[in-house]
Design an enzyme around this catalytic site. Structure first.
Site, PDB file in Angstrom:
ATOM      1  N   LYS A   8       0.835  -1.192   0.000  1.00 52.76           N
ATOM      2  CA  LYS A   8       0.000   0.000   0.000  1.00 52.76           C
ATOM      3  C   LYS A   8       0.877   1.252   0.000  1.00 52.76           C
ATOM      4  O   LYS A   8       1.738   1.425   0.883  1.00 52.76           O
ATOM      5  CB  LYS A   8      -0.912   0.014   1.232  1.00 52.76           C
ATOM      6  N   LYS A  35     -13.632  -7.120  -7.718  1.00 59.11           N
ATOM      7  CA  LYS A  35     -13.964  -7.430  -6.323  1.00 59.11           C
ATOM      8  C   LYS A  35     -15.467  -7.652  -6.222  1.00 59.11           C
ATOM      9  O   LYS A  35     -16.256  -6.880  -6.771  1.00 59.11           O
ATOM     10  CB  LYS A  35     -13.562  -6.280  -5.396  1.00 59.11           C
TER      11      LYS A  35
END
Length: 327
Positions: A150, A246
């Protein structure tokens, strides 16, 4: 045959904290949907996401609106037009898949005409932090085949270099979570290329995708926040090399399978990702992820406590769900 629908909000503590460019959290809050019929019950899980203006309360309210139709026998295909894409529809859709599996005595993969699922290599997420802290995380997990890192700050170069030095043999996916700008895009691309990064996920804010056509992209780029459903795909061609599918964005496995097939036709590579949720939320995504180029289904590994039974993880592999969990 009479159907009933139940919903619940559950909270699962995260091991430590989970940090991205938009903030940190220490708890995964999920909504579960249970649909019972004829002595069988199917269950699905979703993770509401504030980035998409979702909360556990708003998701519960969305499901409550559709309750009469679900209890009257609404099917998965009709659900696509009865609910908008998003977390609420995901919970309902996956519960309907699970219910159909239980009532028919067949696995979901068979009902969907998919091959029997195999173990998959999944990424493991490194939270955003200062370069030294991220390097420490990366070193701890350097035995894994694939790390998802991240980032999304004005100075990601030091973080990228630190992680690469700490995990020299890992494949690395960088997830900027819309954190880069036109001013630093080219610089960060160059740093990624030098560090041997495999994939960069959503570098720019959704809606600013056109900038990707004006710069050299030495590392493949994957859309996440910029892609939610099948209709979003054509506008991404030429800008992105891959799409992150997703279930909480597409609104369930039914739409996700359609989106995966449509992306293949457009020569877009597939990444199957997740929110931070339990094994119940990951289980349907394992079917979707068969054959995907990139898999990021590590949600349960980030929790201090998962469901029982949960998915089985062996090193970097995640194994298909057992029927007692889902499907």
């Amino acid at each position: 045959m009479t159907r009933s629908l139940e919903t619940a909000i559950e909270h699962f503590p995260i091991a430590g904290s989970f940090t991205i460019s938009r903030g940190s959290k220490t708890t995964a809050s999920v909504v579960t949907c249970r649909i019972a019929e004829g002595g069988f019950a199917g269950i699905g899980e979703c993770v509401p996401y504030g980035r998409y203006d979702e909360t556990v309360d708003s998701v519960m309210a969305e499901i409550e609106v559709i309750r009469p139709k679900i209890e009257a026998g609404l099917g998965r295909n009709d659900l696509l037009s009865a609910m908008k894409a998003g977390a609420a529809r995901n919970a309902v859709d996956c519960a309907l898949w699970d219910l159909e599996a239980k009532t028919s005595g067949k696995h979901v993969f068979a009902i969907a005409n998919l091959g029997e699922p195999q173990p998959l290599t999944t990424a493991y997420t490194i939270s955003l932090g200062e370069p030294e802290a991220m390097a420490s995380q990366a070193a701890h997990y350097a035995h894994r085949a694939l790390l998802k890192v991240k980032i999304g700050t004005a100075d990601d170069a030091s973080r990228i270099r630190a992680v690469r030095a700490a995990a020299p043999d890992c494949a690395i996916i960088l997830d900027a979570n819309e954190g880069w700008t036109e001013a630093n895009l080219t610089h960060h691309f160059a740093v990624c290329a030098k560090a041997g990064v495999t994939l960069i996920e959503q570098p720019l804010p959704a809606g600013h995708d056109g900038l990707l056509a004006s710069v050299s992209r030495p590392v493949p780029v994957c859309a996440d926040e910029s892609v939610h459903k099948t209709e979003d795909l054509p506008k991404l061609v030429g800008l992105y090399d891959a799409v992150n599918i997703k279930l909480d964005k597409t609104g369930g496995l039914t739409e996700a399978l359609r989106m995966r097939d449509a992306a293949r036709v457009l020569n877009l590579k597939i990444m199957v990702g997740c929110m931070v949720g339990t094994s119940l939320g990951m289980a349907p995504a394992i079917l979707l992820a068969q054959g995907a180029e990139f898999v990021d289904l590590d949600g349960p590994l980030l929790l201090a406590r998962d469901r029982e039974p949960g998915l089985r993880y062996e090193a970097s592999l995640v194994l298909p769900p057992i029927p007692a969990l889902w499907g």
